[in-house]
Design a protein around this motif. Structure first.
Motif, PDB file in Angstrom:
ATOM      1  N   GLY A   1       0.718  -1.132  -0.010  1.00  0.00           N
ATOM      2  CA  GLY A   1      -0.011   0.048   0.041  1.00  0.00           C
ATOM      3  C   GLY A   1       1.007   1.336   0.065  1.00  0.00           C
ATOM      4  O   GLY A   1       0.834   1.975  -0.784  1.00  0.00           O
TER       5      GLY A   1
ATOM      6  N   TRP B   1      -2.285   2.997   1.838  1.00  0.00           N
ATOM      7  CA  TRP B   1      -2.097   3.758   0.478  1.00  0.00           C
ATOM      8  C   TRP B   1      -2.958   5.216   0.981  1.00  0.00           C
ATOM      9  O   TRP B   1      -2.277   6.289   0.769  1.00  0.00           O
ATOM     10  CB  TRP B   1      -3.060   2.999  -0.489  1.00  0.00           C
ATOM     11  CG  TRP B   1      -3.447   3.910  -1.637  1.00  0.00           C
ATOM     12  CD1 TRP B   1      -4.472   4.737  -1.685  1.00  0.00           C
ATOM     13  CD2 TRP B   1      -2.962   3.447  -3.117  1.00  0.00           C
ATOM     14  NE1 TRP B   1      -4.636   5.194  -3.152  1.00  0.00           N
ATOM     15  CE2 TRP B   1      -3.630   4.671  -3.773  1.00  0.00           C
ATOM     16  CE3 TRP B   1      -1.984   2.732  -3.606  1.00  0.00           C
ATOM     17  CZ2 TRP B   1      -3.386   4.568  -5.079  1.00  0.00           C
ATOM     18  CZ3 TRP B   1      -1.724   2.699  -4.750  1.00  0.00           C
ATOM     19  CH2 TRP B   1      -2.518   3.529  -5.624  1.00  0.00           C
ATOM     20  N   HIS B   2      -3.844   5.361   1.496  1.00  0.00           N
ATOM     21  CA  HIS B   2      -4.588   6.389   2.120  1.00  0.00           C
ATOM     22  C   HIS B   2      -3.890   7.461   3.064  1.00  0.00           C
ATOM     23  O   HIS B   2      -3.898   8.462   3.058  1.00  0.00           O
ATOM     24  CB  HIS B   2      -6.050   6.191   2.604  1.00  0.00           C
ATOM     25  CG  HIS B   2      -6.922   5.621   1.261  1.00  0.00           C
ATOM     26  ND1 HIS B   2      -7.128   6.548   0.188  1.00  0.00           N
ATOM     27  CD2 HIS B   2      -7.627   4.681   1.278  1.00  0.00           C
ATOM     28  CE1 HIS B   2      -7.960   5.879  -0.560  1.00  0.00           C
ATOM     29  NE2 HIS B   2      -8.242   4.857  -0.108  1.00  0.00           N
TER      30      HIS B   2
ATOM     31  N   GLU C   1      -5.272  -1.973  -7.777  1.00  0.00           N
ATOM     32  CA  GLU C   1      -5.424  -3.104  -7.125  1.00  0.00           C
ATOM     33  C   GLU C   1      -4.570  -4.407  -7.673  1.00  0.00           C
ATOM     34  O   GLU C   1      -4.252  -5.131  -6.906  1.00  0.00           O
ATOM     35  CB  GLU C   1      -6.863  -3.178  -6.348  1.00  0.00           C
ATOM     36  CG  GLU C   1      -6.980  -4.690  -5.483  1.00  0.00           C
ATOM     37  CD  GLU C   1      -8.691  -4.740  -5.064  1.00  0.00           C
ATOM     38  OE1 GLU C   1      -8.694  -5.891  -4.610  1.00  0.00           O
ATOM     39  OE2 GLU C   1      -9.370  -3.932  -5.219  1.00  0.00           O
TER      40      GLU C   1
ATOM     41  N   PHE D   1      -6.770   3.595  -5.610  1.00  0.00           N
ATOM     42  CA  PHE D   1      -6.432   2.084  -5.054  1.00  0.00           C
ATOM     43  C   PHE D   1      -7.033   1.274  -5.734  1.00  0.00           C
ATOM     44  O   PHE D   1      -6.496   0.033  -6.161  1.00  0.00           O
ATOM     45  CB  PHE D   1      -7.096   2.085  -3.497  1.00  0.00           C
ATOM     46  CG  PHE D   1      -6.576   0.946  -2.857  1.00  0.00           C
ATOM     47  CD1 PHE D   1      -5.238   0.686  -2.576  1.00  0.00           C
ATOM     48  CD2 PHE D   1      -7.575  -0.239  -3.091  1.00  0.00           C
ATOM     49  CE1 PHE D   1      -4.800  -0.566  -1.881  1.00  0.00           C
ATOM     50  CE2 PHE D   1      -7.377  -1.335  -2.524  1.00  0.00           C
ATOM     51  CZ  PHE D   1      -5.886  -1.726  -1.894  1.00  0.00           C
ATOM     52  N   GLU D   2      -8.105   1.379  -6.305  1.00  0.00           N
ATOM     53  CA  GLU D   2      -9.068   0.357  -6.855  1.00  0.00           C
ATOM     54  C   GLU D   2      -8.498  -0.030  -8.285  1.00  0.00           C
ATOM     55  O   GLU D   2      -8.376  -1.178  -8.776  1.00  0.00           O
ATOM     56  CB  GLU D   2     -10.707   0.752  -6.839  1.00  0.00           C
ATOM     57  CG  GLU D   2     -11.382   0.594  -5.792  1.00  0.00           C
ATOM     58  CD  GLU D   2     -11.027   1.432  -4.738  1.00  0.00           C
ATOM     59  OE1 GLU D   2     -10.429   2.773  -5.216  1.00  0.00           O
ATOM     60  OE2 GLU D   2     -11.469   1.497  -3.559  1.00  0.00           O
TER      61      GLU D   2
ATOM     62  N   LYS E   1      -6.172  -6.737   1.770  1.00  0.00           N
ATOM     63  CA  LYS E   1      -6.245  -5.583   1.178  1.00  0.00           C
ATOM     64  C   LYS E   1      -6.857  -4.447   1.956  1.00  0.00           C
ATOM     65  O   LYS E   1      -6.286  -3.312   1.663  1.00  0.00           O
ATOM     66  CB  LYS E   1      -7.465  -5.905  -0.056  1.00  0.00           C
ATOM     67  CG  LYS E   1      -8.036  -4.763  -0.674  1.00  0.00           C
ATOM     68  CD  LYS E   1      -8.996  -5.240  -1.776  1.00  0.00           C
ATOM     69  CE  LYS E   1     -10.356  -5.445  -1.312  1.00  0.00           C
ATOM     70  NZ  LYS E   1     -11.238  -5.721  -2.393  1.00  0.00           N
TER      71      LYS E   1
ATOM     72  N   LYS F   1      -4.953  -0.763   1.681  1.00  0.00           N
ATOM     73  CA  LYS F   1      -5.797   0.527   1.426  1.00  0.00           C
ATOM     74  C   LYS F   1      -5.435   1.571   2.538  1.00  0.00           C
ATOM     75  O   LYS F   1      -5.396   2.704   2.232  1.00  0.00           O
ATOM     76  CB  LYS F   1      -7.060  -0.119   1.279  1.00  0.00           C
ATOM     77  CG  LYS F   1      -7.983   1.191   0.709  1.00  0.00           C
ATOM     78  CD  LYS F   1      -9.390   0.496   0.350  1.00  0.00           C
ATOM     79  CE  LYS F   1     -10.179   1.710  -0.344  1.00  0.00           C
ATOM     80  NZ  LYS F   1     -11.597   0.989  -0.948  1.00  0.00           N
TER      81      LYS F   1
END
Length: 110
Positions: free
Chosen positions: A49, A94-95, A65, A61-62, A87, A91
Motif C-alpha cells: 500500500g 495507501w490512504h 489493486e 487504489f481500486e 487488502k 488500502k
C-alpha cells in the motif's frame, strides 16, 4: 526513497522505515484487526500500500489493486491472511500516504 515512475509529476520521498514503524504500532488499532492477529501477517500488505501509492501515482487504489495484489502475493511470506483481509491493510497504508500529500492525487475524493 524516491520513486522512479515516469507517470508521476513530482518525486515523493517516503521513509519506508518510518511507515513500517507506524504500522507496527498502529495495526492492532485498525478496524480490520482481530484478536490474535500478528503484525508480521500484515507487513507485506502495508508495504504494498505505501509503496504502491507512489508507484501508481494518479491511479485510485481500486485501479491499482491488481498490481498491489500481485506485489503482496510475491512478498507475503507465511502470512495467514487472504487478500481480502490484507487488502484492507494495503488500502489503509495507501490512504495514509495519500492524505499526507497535497490535493487529491488519485481523484477519489479523499
Amino acid at each position: 526513497m524516491t520513486g522512479q515512475n515516469p507517470e508521476r509529476t513530482s518525486p515523493t520521498i517516503l521513509d519506508e522505515n518510518a511507515e513500517s514503524s507506524y504500522w507496527r504500532r498502529q495495526f492492532d488499532k485498525e478496524p480490520y484487526y482481530t484478536s490474535g492477529d500478528r503484525y508480521d501477517d500484515f507487513e507485506a500488505a502495508y508495504r504494498a500500500g505505501f509503496l504502491g501509492y507512489d508507484r501508481y501515482r494518479g491511479r485510485s487504489f481500486e485501479q491499482a489493486e491488481p498490481e498491489l495484489r500481485n506485489e503482496w502475493e510475491r512478498g507475503k511470506g507465511e502470512t495467514r491472511l487472504t487478500w481480502e483481509r490484507a487488502k484492507q491493510a494495503a488500502k489503509a497504508a495507501w490512504h495514509r500516504i495519500e492524505n499526507a500529500m497535497p490535493g487529491d492525487a488519485d481523484r477519489d475524493g479523499r
